[in-house]
Design a protein around this motif. Structure first.
Motif, PDB file in Angstrom:
ATOM      1  N   ASP A 172     -28.521 -53.690 -12.627  1.00 35.84           N
ATOM      2  CA  ASP A 172     -27.888 -53.616 -13.946  1.00 35.84           C
ATOM      3  C   ASP A 172     -28.830 -54.004 -15.070  1.00 35.84           C
ATOM      4  OD1 ASP A 172     -25.692 -52.850 -12.593  1.00 35.84           O
ATOM      5  OD2 ASP A 172     -24.528 -54.686 -12.897  1.00 35.84           O
ATOM      6  N   VAL A 173     -29.753 -54.942 -14.818  1.00 33.91           N
ATOM      7  CA  VAL A 173     -30.659 -55.383 -15.888  1.00 33.91           C
ATOM      8  C   VAL A 173     -31.485 -54.221 -16.403  1.00 33.91           C
ATOM      9  CG1 VAL A 173     -32.514 -56.064 -14.310  1.00 33.91           C
ATOM     10  CG2 VAL A 173     -32.349 -57.128 -16.553  1.00 33.91           C
ATOM     11  N   TYR A 174     -31.791 -53.254 -15.539  1.00 36.36           N
ATOM     12  CA  TYR A 174     -32.549 -52.078 -15.956  1.00 36.36           C
ATOM     13  C   TYR A 174     -31.643 -50.919 -16.362  1.00 36.36           C
ATOM     14  CZ  TYR A 174     -36.510 -54.634 -14.230  1.00 36.36           C
ATOM     15  OH  TYR A 174     -37.460 -55.601 -14.057  1.00 36.36           O
ATOM     16  N   ILE A 175     -30.579 -50.729 -15.590  1.00 32.42           N
ATOM     17  CA  ILE A 175     -29.654 -49.633 -15.911  1.00 32.42           C
ATOM     18  C   ILE A 175     -29.069 -49.827 -17.308  1.00 32.42           C
ATOM     19  CG2 ILE A 175     -27.473 -48.539 -15.282  1.00 32.42           C
ATOM     20  CD1 ILE A 175     -28.094 -49.247 -12.363  1.00 32.42           C
ATOM     21  N   ASP A 176     -28.690 -51.048 -17.623  1.00 31.67           N
ATOM     22  CA  ASP A 176     -28.048 -51.334 -18.910  1.00 31.67           C
ATOM     23  C   ASP A 176     -29.036 -51.478 -20.057  1.00 31.67           C
ATOM     24  OD1 ASP A 176     -25.684 -51.327 -17.538  1.00 31.67           O
ATOM     25  OD2 ASP A 176     -25.537 -53.515 -17.367  1.00 31.67           O
ATOM     26  N   ALA A 177     -30.340 -51.398 -19.763  1.00 31.72           N
ATOM     27  CA  ALA A 177     -31.343 -51.596 -20.813  1.00 31.72           C
ATOM     28  C   ALA A 177     -31.464 -50.402 -21.746  1.00 31.72           C
ATOM     29  CB  ALA A 177     -32.703 -51.905 -20.183  1.00 31.72           C
ATOM     30  N   PHE A 178     -30.883 -49.259 -21.342  1.00 31.92           N
ATOM     31  CA  PHE A 178     -30.924 -48.069 -22.194  1.00 31.92           C
ATOM     32  C   PHE A 178     -29.571 -47.375 -22.118  1.00 31.92           C
ATOM     33  CE2 PHE A 178     -32.054 -43.848 -23.676  1.00 31.92           C
ATOM     34  CZ  PHE A 178     -32.988 -44.116 -24.664  1.00 31.92           C
ATOM     35  N   PRO A 179     -29.071 -46.894 -23.257  1.00 32.53           N
ATOM     36  CA  PRO A 179     -27.734 -46.282 -23.255  1.00 32.53           C
ATOM     37  C   PRO A 179     -27.691 -45.005 -22.424  1.00 32.53           C
ATOM     38  CG  PRO A 179     -28.820 -45.953 -25.373  1.00 32.53           C
ATOM     39  CD  PRO A 179     -29.652 -46.929 -24.609  1.00 32.53           C
ATOM     40  N   ASP A 180     -26.541 -44.761 -21.848  1.00 33.52           N
ATOM     41  CA  ASP A 180     -26.317 -43.548 -21.061  1.00 33.52           C
ATOM     42  C   ASP A 180     -26.447 -42.326 -21.980  1.00 33.52           C
ATOM     43  OD1 ASP A 180     -25.329 -41.446 -19.548  1.00 33.52           O
ATOM     44  OD2 ASP A 180     -23.824 -42.678 -18.557  1.00 33.52           O
ATOM     45  N   LEU A 181     -27.202 -41.342 -21.521  1.00 35.23           N
ATOM     46  CA  LEU A 181     -27.410 -40.154 -22.360  1.00 35.23           C
ATOM     47  C   LEU A 181     -26.115 -39.402 -22.642  1.00 35.23           C
ATOM     48  CD1 LEU A 181     -30.777 -38.593 -21.121  1.00 35.23           C
ATOM     49  CD2 LEU A 181     -30.331 -39.888 -23.200  1.00 35.23           C
ATOM     50  N   SER A 182     -25.102 -39.607 -21.789  1.00 39.82           N
ATOM     51  CA  SER A 182     -23.820 -38.941 -22.039  1.00 39.82           C
ATOM     52  C   SER A 182     -23.166 -39.456 -23.315  1.00 39.82           C
ATOM     53  CB  SER A 182     -22.878 -39.146 -20.848  1.00 39.82           C
ATOM     54  OG  SER A 182     -22.587 -40.529 -20.669  1.00 39.82           O
ATOM     55  N   SER A 183     -23.585 -40.657 -23.748  1.00 37.55           N
ATOM     56  CA  SER A 183     -23.009 -41.223 -24.977  1.00 37.55           C
ATOM     57  C   SER A 183     -24.019 -41.236 -26.118  1.00 37.55           C
ATOM     58  CB  SER A 183     -22.541 -42.666 -24.712  1.00 37.55           C
ATOM     59  OG  SER A 183     -23.642 -43.492 -24.341  1.00 37.55           O
ATOM     60  N   ILE A 184     -25.194 -40.602 -25.910  1.00 37.87           N
ATOM     61  CA  ILE A 184     -26.251 -40.658 -26.921  1.00 37.87           C
ATOM     62  C   ILE A 184     -25.821 -39.983 -28.224  1.00 37.87           C
ATOM     63  CG2 ILE A 184     -27.499 -38.524 -26.404  1.00 37.87           C
ATOM     64  CD1 ILE A 184     -29.169 -41.937 -26.860  1.00 37.87           C
ATOM     65  N   ASN A 185     -24.951 -38.993 -28.136  1.00 35.86           N
ATOM     66  CA  ASN A 185     -24.496 -38.313 -29.347  1.00 35.86           C
ATOM     67  C   ASN A 185     -23.605 -39.189 -30.209  1.00 35.86           C
ATOM     68  OD1 ASN A 185     -25.877 -35.932 -28.740  1.00 35.86           O
ATOM     69  ND2 ASN A 185     -24.172 -35.099 -27.547  1.00 35.86           N
ATOM     70  N   ASP A 186     -23.093 -40.259 -29.612  1.00 30.79           N
ATOM     71  CA  ASP A 186     -22.267 -41.184 -30.389  1.00 30.79           C
ATOM     72  C   ASP A 186     -23.114 -42.169 -31.189  1.00 30.79           C
ATOM     73  OD1 ASP A 186     -20.010 -40.007 -29.293  1.00 30.79           O
ATOM     74  OD2 ASP A 186     -19.966 -41.397 -27.589  1.00 30.79           O
ATOM     75  N   ILE A 187     -24.434 -42.194 -30.924  1.00 30.94           N
ATOM     76  CA  ILE A 187     -25.337 -43.087 -31.646  1.00 30.94           C
ATOM     77  C   ILE A 187     -25.872 -42.337 -32.856  1.00 30.94           C
ATOM     78  CG2 ILE A 187     -27.440 -44.475 -31.470  1.00 30.94           C
ATOM     79  CD1 ILE A 187     -26.966 -44.556 -28.438  1.00 30.94           C
TER      80      ILE A 187
END
Length: 438
Positions: free
Chosen positions: A145-160
């Motif tokens: 999780d420390v690495y997985i959570d270090a970058f947002p999921d690309l499926s939600s990148i359009n919300d950024i």
């Protein structure tokens, strides 16, 4: 006379009672001491178990990102690379032995056996901790999780919507990973990303934004390309060998070569960069089996001697598959030099099949966006490459979310964008459960 006899009888009764009280006191003391020792022993064993569990929990993040067989091959025959530059315990993985001792005046046989058993438990815990932190051969677990959570999921990148939103979701404060075995193939953008990542692996910090001279900014930072090679290679000493030379002015492919090979035996990290832009040919001065031997950085054009002139497929078959150690994955990108033949479906398939034939995972990295390119749309051939390769590394977010001030020219980026790209890569690999120990 009767009074005297009564007095003696009372004295005898007092003596008897005193003896009984003393016996009861002794018995009670013994029982209390046994209870105390048993309780202290239980607390000791519980402390040992807690240390064991803590050690295991702290090392659950030691989930592998590359194949154990590749990790073993990386360690063989490479003892000449020692970790002399990195100071201290950068990533906080130094193992500490916390010992709890019991001091008692009386220890019966049961106590001795209990202590011996507790010592055995602790010894086993220490061995397990050593295996997780040094040999890095533990199977992949569930706590990446420390690495997985270090970058947002690309499926939600359009919300950024903004760069500030992105930075709040990207965690650059991650531990230095172990057991990476990655080859980058691409143009100068891939070079700077490689330099940013190996700097982090060897120094424990990312390239600092605004720092000059910079590892990821050549123009106006260095008097010449060869001074840039000397600066970057020196900053990665003793880990990197640089097969590098370039004449000044416009790119002259006759006198231009750049291949870099990084190895940290202690952390079992091996990363490489081969310059391969579009349809330009790959060249090398060294045999694939000699890349990690000690070499002298070329300073003069008269000393340049290379061979190989291979396209993507030839480079993989004739060089990459023969590298020692062989990479466990190749992150490739044709870059801003054109499609490099990847628009041809047959070449796509042949390149990916060649990598799989050498047991190398294929990762296609989409081309980072230009300064004024504010969309995240993937080129058609890049979408096809993503469908062919084992993993798709989509960098399209650099279009809408990276503002103009983070470009030092039309194509190249300032720190910390390369660091973000690398965190994205590590997050993707962790989520795909590649064998890497962090």
């Amino acid at each position: 006379m009767i009074r005297q006899e009564n007095k003696m009888k009372k004295q005898k009764q007092f003596v008897v009672v005193s003896i009984l009280v003393a016996l009861v006191y002794i018995a009670t003391s013994t029982v209390m001491e046994e209870i105390f020792l048993a309780r202290h022993e239980a607390e000791y064993n519980e402390d040992i178990i807690q240390q064991h569990n803590t050690g295991s929990a702290n090392n659950d993040n030691a989930d592998n990102l590359h194949e154990t067989a590749n990790a073993s091959s990386t360690m063989q025959g490479t003892a000449q690379k020692t970790k002399s530059k990195q100071g201290g315990n950068v990533s906080g993985f130094t193992k500490k032995n916390n010992k709890t001792e019991i001091n008692t005046t009386q220890v019966n046989n049961n106590d001795v056996e209990a202590e011996a058993e507790a010592d055995l438990v602790k010894a086993e815990a220490d061995v397990e901790l050593d295996e997780l932190t040094t040999t890095a051969k533990a199977p992949a677990g569930d706590n990446n999780d420390v690495y997985i959570d270090a970058f947002p999921d690309l499926s939600s990148i359009n919300d950024i919507k903004t760069y500030d939103n992105l930075t709040s979701l990207v965690n650059l404060d991650i531990p230095v990973p172990n057991n990476l075995n990655i080859l980058f193939m691409g143009d100068s953008v891939s070079r700077y990303q490689y330099l940013d990542l190996v700097y982090f692996l060897s120094h424990g910090t990312w390239v600092e934004p605004g720092a000059l001279p910079s590892m990821v900014y050549q123009r106006r930072n260095h008097s010449s390309w060869n001074s840039f090679y000397d600066f970057t290679n020196s900053n990665l000493n003793p880990y990197e060998e640089c097969d590098c030379f370039r004449t000044e002015g416009r790119v002259n492919m006759t006198n231009f070569i750049e291949n870099r090979y990084f190895m940290d035996v202690e952390r079992n990290n091996t990363l490489s960069f081969l310059w391969k832009g579009g349809n330009e040919q790959f060249k090398t001065s060294w045999n694939a089996t000699d890349i990690h031997k000690n070499h002298t950085l070329v300073k003069d054009a008269s000393d340049v001697s290379y061979f190989g002139h291979a396209d993507w497929l030839g480079t993989i078959e004739e060089f990459v598959c023969k590298m020692d150690p062989r990479p466990s994955m190749v992150v490739m990108n044709s870059g801003h030099w054109g499609d490099g033949g990847f628009a041809n479906a047959t070449i796509q398939e042949m390149v990916v099949d060649a990598l799989r034939g050498c047991d190398i995972a294929s990762v296609y990295k989409t081309t980072t966006k230009k300064k004024n390119e504010k969309n995240s749309v993937m080129r058609d051939y890049e979408q096809q490459m993503c469908n062919q390769t084992d993993m798709c590394y989509d960098t399209g977010w650099t279009g809408p979310l990276v503002s103009r001030e983070f470009y030092w020219d039309r194509l190249h980026l300032h720190a910390p964008i390369y660091s973000m790209l690398n965190v994205q890569l590590l997050s993707m690999l962790a989520s795909r459960r590649q064998n890497v120990t962090f």
